[in-house]
Each structure stands twice: as structure tokens, then as C-alpha cells.
Scaffold this motif. Structure first.
Motif, mmCIF file in Angstrom:
data_model
loop_
_atom_site.group_PDB
_atom_site.id
_atom_site.type_symbol
_atom_site.label_atom_id
_atom_site.label_comp_id
_atom_site.label_asym_id
_atom_site.label_seq_id
_atom_site.Cartn_x
_atom_site.Cartn_y
_atom_site.Cartn_z
ATOM 1 N N ALA A 119 0.820 -1.218 0.000
ATOM 2 C CA ALA A 119 0.000 0.000 0.000
ATOM 3 C C ALA A 119 0.852 1.267 0.000
ATOM 4 C CB ALA A 119 -0.927 -0.007 1.205
ATOM 5 N N LEU A 120 2.099 1.164 0.459
ATOM 6 C CA LEU A 120 2.967 2.362 0.497
ATOM 7 C C LEU A 120 3.165 2.943 -0.893
ATOM 8 C CD1 LEU A 120 5.790 1.209 2.936
ATOM 9 C CD2 LEU A 120 3.885 2.755 3.416
ATOM 10 N N LYS A 121 3.077 2.073 -1.898
ATOM 11 C CA LYS A 121 3.297 2.539 -3.271
ATOM 12 C C LYS A 121 2.261 3.600 -3.668
ATOM 13 C CE LYS A 121 4.136 0.680 -7.859
ATOM 14 N NZ LYS A 121 4.067 -0.496 -8.712
ATOM 15 N N ARG A 122 1.067 3.489 -3.068
ATOM 16 C CA ARG A 122 -0.011 4.410 -3.453
ATOM 17 C C ARG A 122 0.254 5.829 -2.971
ATOM 18 N NH1 ARG A 122 -4.289 0.806 -1.080
ATOM 19 N NH2 ARG A 122 -3.422 -1.103 -1.890
ATOM 20 N N THR A 123 0.995 5.961 -1.867
ATOM 21 C CA THR A 123 1.239 7.315 -1.351
ATOM 22 C C THR A 123 2.616 7.836 -1.757
ATOM 23 O OG1 THR A 123 1.923 6.274 0.724
ATOM 24 C CG2 THR A 123 -0.318 7.156 0.629
ATOM 25 N N ALA A 124 3.444 6.959 -2.288
ATOM 26 C CA ALA A 124 4.801 7.392 -2.670
ATOM 27 C C ALA A 124 4.786 8.006 -4.064
ATOM 28 C CB ALA A 124 5.742 6.196 -2.632
ATOM 29 N N LYS A 125 5.744 8.915 -4.298
ATOM 30 C CA LYS A 125 5.857 9.527 -5.630
ATOM 31 C C LYS A 125 6.649 8.614 -6.556
ATOM 32 C CE LYS A 125 5.855 14.405 -4.245
ATOM 33 N NZ LYS A 125 5.952 14.295 -2.784
ATOM 34 N N ASN A 126 7.626 7.917 -6.002
ATOM 35 C CA ASN A 126 8.536 7.097 -6.805
ATOM 36 C C ASN A 126 8.826 5.758 -6.135
ATOM 37 O OD1 ASN A 126 9.695 8.333 -9.257
ATOM 38 N ND2 ASN A 126 10.217 10.011 -7.857
ATOM 39 N N THR A 127 9.194 4.793 -6.952
ATOM 40 C CA THR A 127 9.771 3.550 -6.429
ATOM 41 C C THR A 127 11.273 3.812 -6.333
ATOM 42 O OG1 THR A 127 8.097 2.197 -7.501
ATOM 43 C CG2 THR A 127 10.163 1.091 -6.939
ATOM 44 N N VAL A 128 11.829 3.547 -5.159
ATOM 45 C CA VAL A 128 13.262 3.805 -4.948
ATOM 46 C C VAL A 128 13.966 2.451 -4.875
ATOM 47 C CG1 VAL A 128 14.952 4.858 -3.400
ATOM 48 C CG2 VAL A 128 12.712 5.947 -3.737
ATOM 49 N N PHE A 129 14.742 2.134 -5.894
ATOM 50 C CA PHE A 129 15.311 0.787 -5.973
ATOM 51 C C PHE A 129 16.730 0.731 -5.396
ATOM 52 C CE2 PHE A 129 17.466 -2.581 -8.537
ATOM 53 C CZ PHE A 129 16.851 -3.661 -7.913
ATOM 54 N N ALA A 130 17.702 1.275 -6.095
ATOM 55 C CA ALA A 130 19.096 1.148 -5.629
ATOM 56 C C ALA A 130 19.942 2.186 -6.338
ATOM 57 C CB ALA A 130 19.626 -0.243 -5.942
ATOM 58 N N ASP A 131 21.164 2.355 -5.848
ATOM 59 C CA ASP A 131 22.111 3.256 -6.502
ATOM 60 C C ASP A 131 23.514 2.655 -6.379
ATOM 61 O OD1 ASP A 131 22.845 5.525 -7.904
ATOM 62 O OD2 ASP A 131 22.995 6.796 -6.120
ATOM 63 N N GLY A 165 32.471 1.569 -5.481
ATOM 64 C CA GLY A 165 32.901 1.237 -4.110
ATOM 65 C C GLY A 165 31.787 0.589 -3.311
ATOM 66 N N PHE A 166 30.602 1.160 -3.414
ATOM 67 C CA PHE A 166 29.457 0.523 -2.740
ATOM 68 C C PHE A 166 28.162 0.735 -3.518
ATOM 69 C CE2 PHE A 166 29.470 4.751 -0.836
ATOM 70 C CZ PHE A 166 28.128 5.072 -0.672
ATOM 71 N N TYR A 167 27.278 -0.214 -3.297
ATOM 72 C CA TYR A 167 25.952 -0.266 -3.924
ATOM 73 C C TYR A 167 24.977 -0.116 -2.766
ATOM 74 C CZ TYR A 167 22.142 -2.593 -6.591
ATOM 75 O OH TYR A 167 20.981 -2.907 -7.242
ATOM 76 N N ILE A 168 23.918 0.687 -2.935
ATOM 77 C CA ILE A 168 23.068 0.997 -1.777
ATOM 78 C C ILE A 168 21.583 0.855 -2.092
ATOM 79 C CG2 ILE A 168 23.077 3.520 -2.224
ATOM 80 C CD1 ILE A 168 23.477 3.802 0.898
ATOM 81 N N THR A 169 20.857 0.310 -1.128
ATOM 82 C CA THR A 169 19.418 0.119 -1.292
ATOM 83 C C THR A 169 18.754 0.202 0.092
ATOM 84 O OG1 THR A 169 17.736 -1.371 -2.241
ATOM 85 C CG2 THR A 169 19.573 -2.428 -1.125
ATOM 86 N N ASN A 170 17.487 -0.082 0.150
ATOM 87 C CA ASN A 170 16.734 -0.078 1.412
ATOM 88 C C ASN A 170 15.892 -1.345 1.490
ATOM 89 O OD1 ASN A 170 17.156 2.636 2.630
ATOM 90 N ND2 ASN A 170 16.280 3.345 0.695
ATOM 91 N N ILE A 171 15.423 -1.682 2.698
ATOM 92 C CA ILE A 171 14.488 -2.818 2.745
ATOM 93 C C ILE A 171 13.120 -2.410 2.174
ATOM 94 C CG2 ILE A 171 15.512 -4.318 4.509
ATOM 95 C CD1 ILE A 171 13.658 -3.055 6.556
ATOM 96 N N LEU A 172 12.790 -1.140 2.254
ATOM 97 C CA LEU A 172 11.516 -0.650 1.703
ATOM 98 C C LEU A 172 11.772 0.117 0.408
ATOM 99 C CD1 LEU A 172 8.513 -0.350 3.181
ATOM 100 C CD2 LEU A 172 10.342 -1.419 4.454
ATOM 101 N N PHE A 173 10.919 -0.077 -0.560
ATOM 102 C CA PHE A 173 11.126 0.602 -1.853
ATOM 103 C C PHE A 173 10.235 1.831 -2.013
ATOM 104 C CE2 PHE A 173 12.093 -3.880 -2.205
ATOM 105 C CZ PHE A 173 13.420 -3.788 -2.549
ATOM 106 N N THR A 221 7.987 4.591 10.934
ATOM 107 C CA THR A 221 8.678 3.301 10.856
ATOM 108 C C THR A 221 7.788 2.331 10.091
ATOM 109 O OG1 THR A 221 9.704 3.749 12.975
ATOM 110 C CG2 THR A 221 9.713 1.461 12.253
ATOM 111 N N PRO A 222 8.352 1.606 9.110
ATOM 112 C CA PRO A 222 7.509 0.662 8.365
ATOM 113 C C PRO A 222 6.962 -0.440 9.266
ATOM 114 C CG PRO A 222 9.844 0.495 7.716
ATOM 115 C CD PRO A 222 9.724 1.671 8.610
ATOM 116 N N THR A 223 5.734 -0.857 8.999
ATOM 117 C CA THR A 223 5.143 -1.937 9.808
ATOM 118 C C THR A 223 5.872 -3.244 9.492
ATOM 119 O OG1 THR A 223 3.557 -2.590 8.111
ATOM 120 C CG2 THR A 223 2.847 -0.860 9.633
ATOM 121 N N LEU A 224 5.716 -4.215 10.377
ATOM 122 C CA LEU A 224 6.368 -5.516 10.151
ATOM 123 C C LEU A 224 5.817 -6.167 8.885
ATOM 124 C CD1 LEU A 224 6.599 -6.959 13.768
ATOM 125 C CD2 LEU A 224 8.394 -5.885 12.409
#
Ligand code: URA
Length: 281
Positions: free
Chosen positions: A108-120, A167-175, A183-186
Motif C-alpha cells: 500500500a505504500l506505493k499508493r502514497t509514494a511519488k517514486n519507487t526507490v530501488f538502488a544506486d 565502491g558501494f551499492y546501496i538500497t533499502n528494505i523498503l522501496f 517506521t515501516p510496519t512488520l
């Protein structure tokens, strides 16, 4: 100091108060009291495809946070986690995984987010960092860790010679950004973790850094807090038995609020640098 709720007859003050508390978006017509929602017991004879399943955790190795397991995740929809897991398992490349996440409609977070944030960064980098969730800047720009805490993370990594990119690749558990940076729910974590697990398998970094308590607890499937976890090497075992050396450390946003803790984070960075040098022979 506790601030009291402004009078209902003064909607402007009430709205301002909500915004100050971090409630800056509305996501539904009616408020849901999730504390009063009972967790659904499993059906008597579930079909194999809808059997309630706790999220398959990464398998941490020594020191084992299994000593303090997390409480079972009260999944709102175990089927969605199953769907995410099946979708992720079918991804043979990082590009496939990114496309699968972008087309996933189960969170459901996708509905309120502007973008999907994948990795960099480059997936071939020796170090992978997993943080918590995109904030407002990341949501706006569609990239992880681009706000002030991300800039601090970049400076800390640069201090040990690792630049974002090779040097490093970065992402999150939530997209997707949780509204108001809550804080994201479990359940949200379990859903996204299905993809993050596959992400880690596809990237196969030499070393993994878990930034902050939420990422560390979720990935290591432990109830242990970041104060105890940080600075100690552990590892995450992939499905094929490969173990990725893993360093939990403070989240840079915490360091911005608590600069005195930067010394401990610096020790964690030095440990990462030493381990990489050892691995490179
Ligand atoms: N905090 C995170 O955990 N991730 C981001 O991408 C930004 C801030």
C-alpha cells in the motif's frame, strides 16, 4: 514536553499540529485503529498456496541473533508476501528484479509514494549497504540515500576509500516512502524483504552493511537492538550456503541527531576496511 491537541473548532491549528507531528499526508478517508484489528488465525485446511507463512528470514550466522528471535510477524496478508517471494524468485537478473518491484502492487505504500526507490551504485561494487526506507528527498528523486543522511553516509564511506558507484551499492528494505517517514510496519517489511533477499542473492557483495536498527533487525531476523548489534561481525547465509560477512552499524540519520556516536561508527567503518583488505589478500 507534551503538547496538547488543539481544539477541534480551530481546524487551522489542528492541521498545523498534525503536520508538526509528522502527519503530512492522508492515505484514506477513515482512520484505522490497527491495534483493535485481531490477527486472523490460520484457516483449518489452508491450500498450499495460501498457507500463512512468516517471512523467510535471511539466515544469520555467528554471533547468532537467533538467541533473541523476533515475535512472529502479524501479517495482514500472508498471500501478498508469498506473491512477492514468488515474483522475486522468478527474477534472474537485477534488471528483472527492479522491473518486478516497479510493477508490484501488493504494498500500500506505493499508493502514497511519488517514486519507487530501488538502488544506486554498481552491483559489482564490493560492499552493499541496506538501509530502512526512502525519505522525502529519496521519494522525490527516486534514488536511495540522497538527502542529508545519505550525504553523511557517502562521506563516511569515502573516508575508507569507497565511493558510491564502484565502491558501494546501496538500497533499502523498503522501496516506497512510508507517509511522514513513519517506521515501516512488520507486514510492510516482510513484503519488501522478499525482494531484498533476492536482491542480495543477485548482487552477492563481498560485504554487507546494515544501516540502522530497522534494517539490521529485519535482515538478521532478530529482536536485538542496534546498540547491541553494531560493531560486531555477523553473516547472512544465502540459499546456496554462501555466507556474506555483515556489519550492522548506526543509521546516519541517528548520527546526525547524536554526533557523539560517530566515533563508534568510525570504528565500524575501520572494521569494514580491514575485512575488505583481508579478503583482497
Ligand atoms: N534513510 C534510509 O534508511 N534510506 C534512505 O534512502 C534515506 C534515508
Amino acid at each position: 514536553m507534551e503538547e496538547s491537541l488543539p481544539a477541534l473548532e480551530d481546524p487551522a491549528s489542528l492541521l498545523k499540529w498534525y503536520v508538526e507531528q509528522g502527519l503530512d499526508e492522508t492515505i484514506g478517508e477513515e482512520a484505522i485503529d490497527r491495534f483493535s484489528l485481531a490477527v486472523q488465525p490460520p484457516a483449518a485446511t489452508p491450500s498450499p498456496s495460501v498457507a500463512p507463512t512468516a517471512p523467510t528470514p535471511f539466515r544469520p550466522a555467528a554471533p547468532s541473533p537467533a538467541a533473541a528471535p523476533r515475535a512472529p510477524v502479524p501479517l495482514e496478508s500472508p498471500q501478498v508476501v508469498e506473491d512477492a517471494r514468488a515474483l522475486a524468485a522468478g527474477c534472474a537478473t537485477i534488471a528483472d528484479l527492479e522491473a518486478a518491484i516497479r510493477s508490484f502492487e501488493g504494498c500500500a505504500l506505493k499508493r502514497t509514494a511519488k517514486n519507487t526507490v530501488f538502488a544506486d551504485g554498481l552491483p559489482s561494487a564490493p560492499v552493499m549497504i541496506i538501509g530502512e526506507a526512502p525519505g522525502a528527498d529519496e521519494d522525490r528523486l527516486g534514488k536511495p540515500f540522497v538527502g542529508v543522511s545519505g550525504q553523511l553516509m557517502d562521506r563516511m564511506m569515502e573516508a575508507i576509500g569507497l565511493a558510491r558507484g564502484d565502491g558501494f551499492y546501496i538500497t533499502n528494505i523498503l522501496f516506497w516512502r512510508p507517509p511522514g517517514n513513519r517506521t515501516p510496519t512488520l507486514a510492510e517489511q516482510a513484503m519488501c524483504l522478499a525482494f531484498t533477499r533476492r536482491h542480495l542473492e543477485l548482487v552477492r557483495p563481498k560485504l554487507l552493511i546494515l544501516a540502522g536498527g530497522t534494517a539490521a533487525k529485519a535482515v538478521l531476523d532478530t529482536a536485538e537492538g542496534i546498540m547491541r548489534l553494531r560493531g560486531k561481525w555477523t553473516s547472512v547465509r544465502l540459499d546456496d550456503g554462501t555466507e556474506i560477512p555483515t556489519m550492522p552499524t548506526f543509521h546516519p540519520a541517528y548520527l546526525l541527531r547524536t554526533p557523539a556516536s560517530k566515533r563508534q561508527s568510525w570504528l565500524d567503518m575501520l572494521a569494514v576496511d580491514k575485512k575488505l583488505k583481508e579478503m583482497n589478500g
